[in-house]
Design an enzyme around this catalytic site. Sequence first.
Site, short mmCIF file in Angstrom:
data_model
loop_
_atom_site.label_atom_id
_atom_site.label_comp_id
_atom_site.label_asym_id
_atom_site.label_seq_id
_atom_site.Cartn_x
_atom_site.Cartn_y
_atom_site.Cartn_z
CG ASP A 222 14.26 -10.38 -8.59
OD1 ASP A 222 13.73 -9.26 -8.69
OD2 ASP A 222 14.82 -10.79 -7.56
CD GLU B 184 20.27 -8.06 -8.31
OE1 GLU B 184 19.07 -8.35 -8.41
OE2 GLU B 184 20.69 -7.09 -7.65
CD GLU C 42 9.83 -10.80 -6.30
OE1 GLU C 42 9.47 -11.79 -5.61
OE2 GLU C 42 9.22 -9.72 -6.28
CG HIS D 217 8.78 -4.15 -1.20
ND1 HIS D 217 10.06 -4.11 -0.74
CD2 HIS D 217 8.82 -4.83 -2.38
CE1 HIS D 217 10.86 -4.70 -1.62
NE2 HIS D 217 10.13 -5.16 -2.62
NE ARG E 297 3.67 -8.87 -6.33
CZ ARG E 297 2.57 -8.44 -6.93
NH1 ARG E 297 1.41 -9.03 -6.72
NH2 ARG E 297 2.61 -7.43 -7.77
CG HIS F 196 6.49 -0.42 -1.96
ND1 HIS F 196 5.48 -0.53 -2.87
CD2 HIS F 196 7.58 -0.95 -2.55
CE1 HIS F 196 5.93 -1.11 -3.98
NE2 HIS F 196 7.22 -1.36 -3.82
C1 UD1 Z 1 8.01 -5.14 -7.59
C2 UD1 Z 1 8.84 -6.38 -7.90
C3 UD1 Z 1 9.73 -6.71 -6.72
C4 UD1 Z 1 10.56 -5.53 -6.31
C5 UD1 Z 1 9.68 -4.33 -6.10
C6 UD1 Z 1 10.51 -3.12 -5.84
C7 UD1 Z 1 7.64 -7.93 -9.32
C8 UD1 Z 1 6.81 -9.16 -9.40
N1 UD1 Z 1 7.97 -7.52 -8.11
O1 UD1 Z 1 7.16 -5.46 -6.52
O2 UD1 Z 1 10.60 -7.78 -7.09
O3 UD1 Z 1 11.21 -5.85 -5.12
O4 UD1 Z 1 8.88 -4.08 -7.26
O5 UD1 Z 1 9.83 -2.15 -5.13
O6 UD1 Z 1 8.00 -7.39 -10.34
N2 UD1 Z 1 2.44 1.04 -7.15
C9 UD1 Z 1 2.05 2.36 -7.24
N3 UD1 Z 1 3.01 3.30 -7.55
C10 UD1 Z 1 4.32 2.99 -7.76
C11 UD1 Z 1 4.69 1.64 -7.65
C12 UD1 Z 1 3.75 0.68 -7.37
O7 UD1 Z 1 0.89 2.69 -7.05
O8 UD1 Z 1 5.12 3.88 -8.03
C13 UD1 Z 1 1.42 0.02 -6.87
C14 UD1 Z 1 1.01 -0.78 -8.13
O9 UD1 Z 1 -0.12 -0.27 -8.73
C15 UD1 Z 1 0.74 -2.17 -7.60
C16 UD1 Z 1 1.52 -2.25 -6.28
O10 UD1 Z 1 2.00 -0.94 -6.01
O11 UD1 Z 1 -0.60 -2.39 -7.37
C17 UD1 Z 1 2.66 -3.22 -6.35
O12 UD1 Z 1 3.52 -2.93 -7.46
P1 UD1 Z 1 4.15 -4.16 -8.32
O13 UD1 Z 1 5.11 -3.60 -9.29
O14 UD1 Z 1 3.05 -5.01 -8.85
O15 UD1 Z 1 4.89 -5.01 -7.23
P2 UD1 Z 1 5.91 -4.61 -6.10
O16 UD1 Z 1 5.41 -5.21 -4.85
O17 UD1 Z 1 6.20 -3.17 -6.16
N1 UDP Z 2 15.15 3.11 -2.01
C1 UDP Z 2 15.00 4.45 -2.27
N2 UDP Z 2 14.04 5.15 -1.58
C2 UDP Z 2 13.26 4.56 -0.63
C3 UDP Z 2 13.42 3.18 -0.38
C4 UDP Z 2 14.38 2.48 -1.09
O1 UDP Z 2 15.70 5.02 -3.11
O2 UDP Z 2 12.43 5.24 -0.03
C5 UDP Z 2 16.14 2.34 -2.81
C6 UDP Z 2 17.16 1.58 -2.01
O3 UDP Z 2 18.31 2.37 -1.81
C7 UDP Z 2 17.43 0.36 -2.86
C8 UDP Z 2 16.17 0.18 -3.66
O4 UDP Z 2 15.41 1.36 -3.50
O5 UDP Z 2 18.49 0.61 -3.80
C9 UDP Z 2 15.42 -1.00 -3.16
O6 UDP Z 2 14.17 -1.04 -3.73
P1 UDP Z 2 13.03 -2.00 -3.19
O7 UDP Z 2 13.26 -2.31 -1.76
O8 UDP Z 2 11.74 -1.38 -3.59
O9 UDP Z 2 13.20 -3.28 -4.10
P2 UDP Z 2 14.10 -4.61 -3.98
O10 UDP Z 2 15.50 -4.19 -3.86
O11 UDP Z 2 13.59 -5.38 -2.80
O12 UDP Z 2 13.80 -5.33 -5.24
#
Ligand code: UD1
Ligand code: UDP
Length: 393
Positions: free
Chosen positions: A110, A132, A146, A217, A219, A249
Amino acid sequence: MPKGGTMSTHTSVVPVRAMLVLGTRPEAIKLAPVARAMATGTQFEPLVVTTGQHREMLHQMLDLLGVDVRVSLDVMRSRQELSDLTARLVADLGEVMREQRPDLVVVQGDTTTALAGALAAFYEKIPVAHVEAGLRTGVIDNPFPEELNRSLIGRIARWHFAPTPRAARHLTDEGVPQEQVFTTGNTVIDNLLWVLAEGTGNSAFRTGARRILVTLHRRENQGERMRGMGRALRRLAGRGDVEIVLPLHKSPAVREALLPELEGHQGISLVEPLGYVDFAATLAECDLVLTDSGGIQEEAPSLSKPALVLRTTTERPEAVEAGAARLIGTDPETIVDAAGELLDDAAQYRRMAGAGNPFGDGRAAARVLAQLAEDFAADVPVTVSAPGPYSTA
Ligand code: UD1
Ligand code: UDP
């Protein structure tokens, strides 16, 4: 034959060119079993496209895929806005799809990457498989964005791979034709079992205290709500008999909320995101999970770890109904009380730990591939439009 969309037919001799689009940590984890299975057979040619929606957190997962990345985009910006991110993803993915001309696009879950991948494929008239599929809270902005993303992907996809019977029912209730919905289990369980069988991870816990694994994490939890959760964790650590490990995160918004509350606090280890192998080992060693993550809600019951879900809604009620998880909301007082109860009430702990895992048996990816292989090998037209109520036919 349904109208609309281009047509491609396939015999079993020519591999199906399947583009796997992924951009975030959970997509890499959950599509890895699909990529690995495609790579070991001859029926599919997996073309992995990473969007770079996540950067560090995605890169540390790519080894799990077992295949090289074909195209690597670099869309991530610091503090990216959803509208901007979505626009860039659709444009870039459309271009990649025009260049590569896959027979099929596979998206997972999602995220913005998944929605943009499905939308770009629709515009390029390439059929979409959704892994999924069918998770719903019924609240359009929770989780945000999502819930909307996965409903929209549900309008586009030709194959809907639902992890549970409930998820499959959501789709058929929405009018998706039964014959396009397949209950497979969740591929996250495939991956977890595969990684644990390798047995090479290191747990992040360091002491013999009661071990609590926390991730936050979402939003909709960021800001004051997440600061309150941080205060709740501080109070829990104040019990003196617990070790809290919190892999932070990379999101700046998450760090801004949690670091001021938790940095340097006794009993709390803030660590960088763990690689999957180490995360699985850490989960396997913990006593209790506090999380707003989707994937971790699925993984914890597989390892008999009670999970307290720090959210007001969940699209994974199966674990709550089975008794393996509790949806406790975001109120700090409630979090401290619920975690304390579980730590102190051995009977409650045993009940939750023994509730079982409703999310799969580790063979979800095999079911996904078998279905796709059957439909492509059947030499029937595979079109982007479904013969259901969403079709323009
Ligand atoms: C996204 C997904 C969420 C998922 C999550 C997993 C969307 C809308 N949301 O949310 O469904 O649960 O990923 O973790 O797609 N960032 C970094 N380095 C990284 C990753 C992220 O700096 O390796 C920063 C990005 O620049 C951004 C913020 O983290 O500003 C959030 O990342 P983003 O992908 O926009 O949303 P998530 O909250 O991670
Ligand atoms: N995970 C990981 N390292 C971490 C935290 C989470 O490998 O430090 C894995 C966890 O096992 C799970 C996935 O990341 O499979 C979940 O990711 P996240 O919580 O970012 O996203 P969501 O599942 O909520 O979309």
